[in-house]
Enzyme design. Structure first.
Site, PDB file in Angstrom:
ATOM      1  N   GLY A   1       0.840  -1.195   0.000  1.00 24.40           N
ATOM      2  CA  GLY A   1       0.000   0.000   0.000  1.00 24.40           C
ATOM      3  C   GLY A   1       0.869   1.236   0.000  1.00 24.40           C
ATOM      4  O   GLY A   1       2.095   1.163   0.144  1.00 24.40           O
ATOM      5  N   LEU A   2       0.240   2.372  -0.168  1.00 22.93           N
ATOM      6  CA  LEU A   2       0.954   3.642  -0.220  1.00 22.93           C
ATOM      7  C   LEU A   2       1.650   3.955   1.110  1.00 22.93           C
ATOM      8  O   LEU A   2       1.260   3.440   2.165  1.00 22.93           O
ATOM      9  CB  LEU A   2      -0.031   4.777  -0.533  1.00 22.93           C
ATOM     10  CG  LEU A   2      -0.660   4.785  -1.925  1.00 22.93           C
ATOM     11  CD1 LEU A   2      -1.792   5.810  -1.966  1.00 22.93           C
ATOM     12  CD2 LEU A   2       0.377   5.079  -2.997  1.00 22.93           C
ATOM     13  N   SER A   3       2.648   4.810   1.047  1.00 26.42           N
ATOM     14  CA  SER A   3       3.271   5.329   2.259  1.00 26.42           C
ATOM     15  C   SER A   3       2.207   6.047   3.082  1.00 26.42           C
ATOM     16  O   SER A   3       1.426   6.825   2.544  1.00 26.42           O
ATOM     17  CB  SER A   3       4.391   6.307   1.888  1.00 26.42           C
ATOM     18  OG  SER A   3       4.984   6.853   3.046  1.00 26.42           O
ATOM     19  N   GLY A   4       2.143   5.748   4.368  1.00 25.97           N
ATOM     20  CA  GLY A   4       1.147   6.380   5.230  1.00 25.97           C
ATOM     21  C   GLY A   4      -0.176   5.636   5.280  1.00 25.97           C
ATOM     22  O   GLY A   4      -1.096   6.068   5.988  1.00 25.97           O
ATOM     23  N   SER A   5      -0.295   4.517   4.556  1.00 24.89           N
ATOM     24  CA  SER A   5      -1.557   3.766   4.555  1.00 24.89           C
ATOM     25  C   SER A   5      -1.751   2.984   5.852  1.00 24.89           C
ATOM     26  O   SER A   5      -2.878   2.624   6.200  1.00 24.89           O
ATOM     27  CB  SER A   5      -1.628   2.819   3.352  1.00 24.89           C
ATOM     28  OG  SER A   5      -0.560   1.872   3.390  1.00 24.89           O
TER      29      SER A   5
ATOM     30  N   LYS B   1       0.640   0.286   6.846  1.00 26.12           N
ATOM     31  CA  LYS B   1       1.193  -1.074   6.719  1.00 26.12           C
ATOM     32  C   LYS B   1       1.985  -1.504   7.943  1.00 26.12           C
ATOM     33  O   LYS B   1       1.743  -2.566   8.508  1.00 26.12           O
ATOM     34  CB  LYS B   1       2.093  -1.167   5.473  1.00 26.12           C
ATOM     35  CG  LYS B   1       1.401  -0.886   4.167  1.00 26.12           C
ATOM     36  CD  LYS B   1       2.363  -0.988   2.993  1.00 26.12           C
ATOM     37  CE  LYS B   1       3.515  -0.013   3.062  1.00 26.12           C
ATOM     38  NZ  LYS B   1       3.082   1.420   3.061  1.00 26.12           N
ATOM     39  N   SER B   2       2.952  -0.685   8.341  1.00 33.45           N
ATOM     40  CA  SER B   2       3.816  -1.051   9.472  1.00 33.45           C
ATOM     41  C   SER B   2       3.033  -1.111  10.779  1.00 33.45           C
ATOM     42  O   SER B   2       3.231  -2.024  11.595  1.00 33.45           O
ATOM     43  CB  SER B   2       4.972  -0.062   9.605  1.00 33.45           C
ATOM     44  OG  SER B   2       5.835  -0.162   8.490  1.00 33.45           O
TER      45      SER B   2
ATOM     46  N   SER C   1       5.988  -1.870  -2.133  1.00 31.26           N
ATOM     47  CA  SER C   1       6.015  -2.809  -3.272  1.00 31.26           C
ATOM     48  C   SER C   1       5.008  -2.396  -4.346  1.00 31.26           C
ATOM     49  O   SER C   1       3.993  -3.055  -4.530  1.00 31.26           O
ATOM     50  CB  SER C   1       5.783  -4.257  -2.815  1.00 31.26           C
ATOM     51  OG  SER C   1       4.696  -4.398  -1.941  1.00 31.26           O
TER      52      SER C   1
END
Length: 199
Positions: A34-38, A40-41, A108
């Site tokens: 997914g996009l940065s800031g979505s 994920k982490s 990714s």
């Protein structure tokens, strides 16, 4: 690199199935994209904590953390992004072989790269999780200030701004982090793992 006939694959004395039996659960890779800031982490680590409380053997491979070590020599060109994902796929494969549930939190952005990693695993061991969140929401969150820098041209090749993000076509799970709570999102993934008899 060409053929290397002098290299021989050594079969392990203990195989993946032996380790899964010892752990009392199957192993797999949960591939968060997914996009940065979505989120994920955040989601990967919340899930890891839940799996830990359930007695599962798991580990998180995080995009930023990996770029501090294994992939610190790679940039953000398309070729470098592809190599970044290729290496992570191979590392994830080792974790799955060790009998663990490995969660990977990487943008990714390219379908081709994610599919290449999927092809490293038997059916059912690669679980693609699309952490879906609108670009404008990710920009508002902007936890690292990256979108602001990308908009001003300070960061080039930034996914969603100056570099494309290709949405997964058929992910196993879709989590909409602008609509679902963190706890609900974790519950959805745990439910999937239970339904498919992984845990």
């Amino acid at each position: 690199m060409g053929n290397r006939p002098y290299l021989t694959w050594h079969k392990s004395a203990i195989n993946k199935e032996d380790r899964q039996k010892l752990n009392n659960h199957k192993s797999c890779v949960l591939w968060f994209t997914g996009l940065s800031g979505s989120g994920k982490s955040t989601l990967a680590n919340a899930l890891d904590r839940k799996l830990y409380t359930l007695g599962m053997r798991s580990y998180v491979l995080d995009g930023d953390n990996i770029r501090h070590g294994l992939n610190k020599g790679l940039g953000f060109t398309k070729d470098d992004r592809q190599e970044n994902i290729r290496r992570i796929g191979e590392v994830a494969k080792l974790f799955v072989d060790s009998g663990q549930i490995v969660t990977t939190a990487f943008i990714s952005p390219f379908c081709e790269d994610r599919n290449s990693v999927r092809n490293l695993f038997p059916e059912g061991e690669f679980i693609e999780i699309y952490v879906k969140c609108p670009l404008d929401v990710c920009e508002i969150r902007d936890p690292k200030g990256l979108y602001k820098k990308a908009r001003t041209g300070e960061i080039r090749e930034f996914t969603g701004i100056s570099s494309p993000y290709e949405e997964p076509l058929e992910p196993e799970i879709v989590i909409e982090t602008d609509k679902q709570s963190l706890q609900k999102s974790v519950d959805v993934i745990v439910g999937y793992l239970q339904e498919h008899h992984i845990i």
